[in-house]
Design an enzyme around this catalytic site. Structure first.
Site, mmCIF file in Angstrom:
data_model
loop_
_atom_site.group_PDB
_atom_site.id
_atom_site.type_symbol
_atom_site.label_atom_id
_atom_site.label_comp_id
_atom_site.label_asym_id
_atom_site.label_seq_id
_atom_site.Cartn_x
_atom_site.Cartn_y
_atom_site.Cartn_z
ATOM 1 N N GLU A 55 0.830 -1.249 -0.132
ATOM 2 C CA GLU A 55 -0.076 0.109 -0.150
ATOM 3 C C GLU A 55 0.785 1.302 -0.065
ATOM 4 O OE1 GLU A 55 -2.125 -3.207 2.499
ATOM 5 O OE2 GLU A 55 -0.125 -2.694 1.750
ATOM 6 N N ASP A 210 26.834 -34.884 -4.634
ATOM 7 C CA ASP A 210 26.752 -33.755 -5.451
ATOM 8 C C ASP A 210 27.390 -32.517 -5.287
ATOM 9 O OD1 ASP A 210 25.267 -35.849 -6.853
ATOM 10 O OD2 ASP A 210 23.272 -34.804 -6.313
#
Length: 378
Positions: A55, A210
């Site tokens: 707002e 990984d």
């Protein structure tokens, strides 16, 4: 009463809210547009935590355009706040600037708001229209804020599990090779899910196998999500790649009196990680039932999971997964690693059952979004 063009301007406010998704966490992603006589006066969305809400951004935009908003309508995707937090109440700002009408897509379940924003507006003589809860625009507003709503109502994040697999459900070959099963478009799309999440969760197996960074790289983002590693025995290397990237790392493990464990924790802290000691759950693993409320307490709205089959299966079988995003490549890999390590079933009736919420093509691959039936109804 709904007026002509209300739907058009609420959609514009929702478009603004989407811009806040990678920015606003832990605050909700909110959009606001200010309109008078069919003309846009200002628009904005929630900024980073501690910054202006939607707002205020819209009011500033109107001021920058030289537009008066007195007597105008504000379209807001979430009830304006009425409390002093890091910023002053947005409801007061709208009243002070003389808005005549405020159209709200969603009630805010935050106990600090919870109807007080709309009550304050009405008490000041502002007309307030609350959008019907079953209207498509209200449902779209819920989807944009699903993580915040989950944290407020369920006191736990919205858990999204993302996997990339072949048509036969393989996420990697037997030797672990997985780059790349899906194409560049799917990988970039997956980065957008990371960008909107508060945190990305993985397991120690993925870290050791990984060494992923799990950050957002191929799409623009103003912030990096927190990376969380479930690591019961504190095996995360201080040299892990994710510790050299922005966004913060939280390693979660089990209590142990072992001096060597303390040394490993100290090394992780020295490398820039936070450590969190969690109570043990079944099979001496981190207790997810404890962890999710703890993450909510830390402001995590959406928890994005990119993990291996073992952790994926554990989360699915524990009914902790709210949504699965699956990228399917038009490939057959044969023997390899499954997307989730699930317990064997005696009959089909005992399987995990979801509903397809979205099916779309992303480059040469297909993206499925699947949820347990009724999961978002809270």
């Amino acid at each position: 009463m709904t007026l002509p063009h209300d739907a058009h301007w609420m959609q514009a406010a929702l478009d603004q809210a989407r811009l806040a998704l990678p920015v606003s966490s832990p605050n909700p992603p909110v959009g606001c547009v200010l309109v008078r006589d069919g003309a846009l006066l200002g628009q904005g969305h929630t900024q980073a935590v501690g910054g202006p809400h939607a707002e205020v951004m819209a009011l500033r935009d109107a001021q920058a355009r030289g537009a008066s908003v007195r007597g105008a309508t504000a379209y807001v995707t979430l009830e304006p706040c009425a409390h002093h937090g890091r910023t002053p109440p947005c409801a007061d700002a709208l009243i002070r600037e003389g808005l005549a009408r405020v159209v709200v897509a969603l009630h805010d379940p935050n106990p600090l708001v919870a109807g007080q924003g709309t009550a304050r507006l009405r008490a000041a003589g502002v007309e307030v229209l609350e959008w019907p809860a079953d209207d498509p625009l209200a449902l779209e507003a819920r989807e944009i804020k699903i993580g915040f709503l989950s944290r407020m109502v369920r006191q736990r994040p919205w858990v999204r599990l993302k996997v990339a697999a072949s048509l036969d459900g393989r996420t990697a070959l037997d030797n672990g090779a997985s780059q790349w099963i899906t194409g560049p478009a799917a990988r970039e799309d997956g980065q957008r899910w990371r960008a909107r999440a508060s945190a990305v969760l993985t397991g120690i197996g993925t870290v050791l196998d990984d060494d992923p960074r799990l950050d957002v790289r191929s799409v623009p983002t103003p912030r990096q999500p927190l990376r969380i590693v479930l690591d019961s025995r504190w095996r995360t290397p201080p040299t892990a790649a994710m510790l050299s990237t922005e966004g913060g790392v939280l390693v979660v493990g089990l209590p142990a009196p072992d001096a060597d464990v303390q040394a490993r924790q100290d090394a992780l802290v020295a490398a820039g990680a936070q450590v969190l000691v969690a109570p043990p759950g079944p099979a001496e693993r981190v207790d997810v039932a404890w962890l999710l409320p703890e993450l909510a307490r830390r402001g995590v709205n959406e928890l994005h999971v990119e993990a291996g089959a073992r952790l994926n299966g554990h989360l699915i079988e524990g009914d902790w997964v709210d949504e699965i995003v699956v990228y399917l490549a038009p490939k057959l890999l044969g023997p390899g690693r499954a997307l989730a390590a699930l317990s064997p079933l005696a009959e089909l009736g005992g399987c995990w059952q979801g509903e397809v919420r979205e099916l779309s093509q992303v480059g040469p691959d297909v993206r499925l979004i699947v949820r347990p039936a009724g999961r978002e109804r809270f």
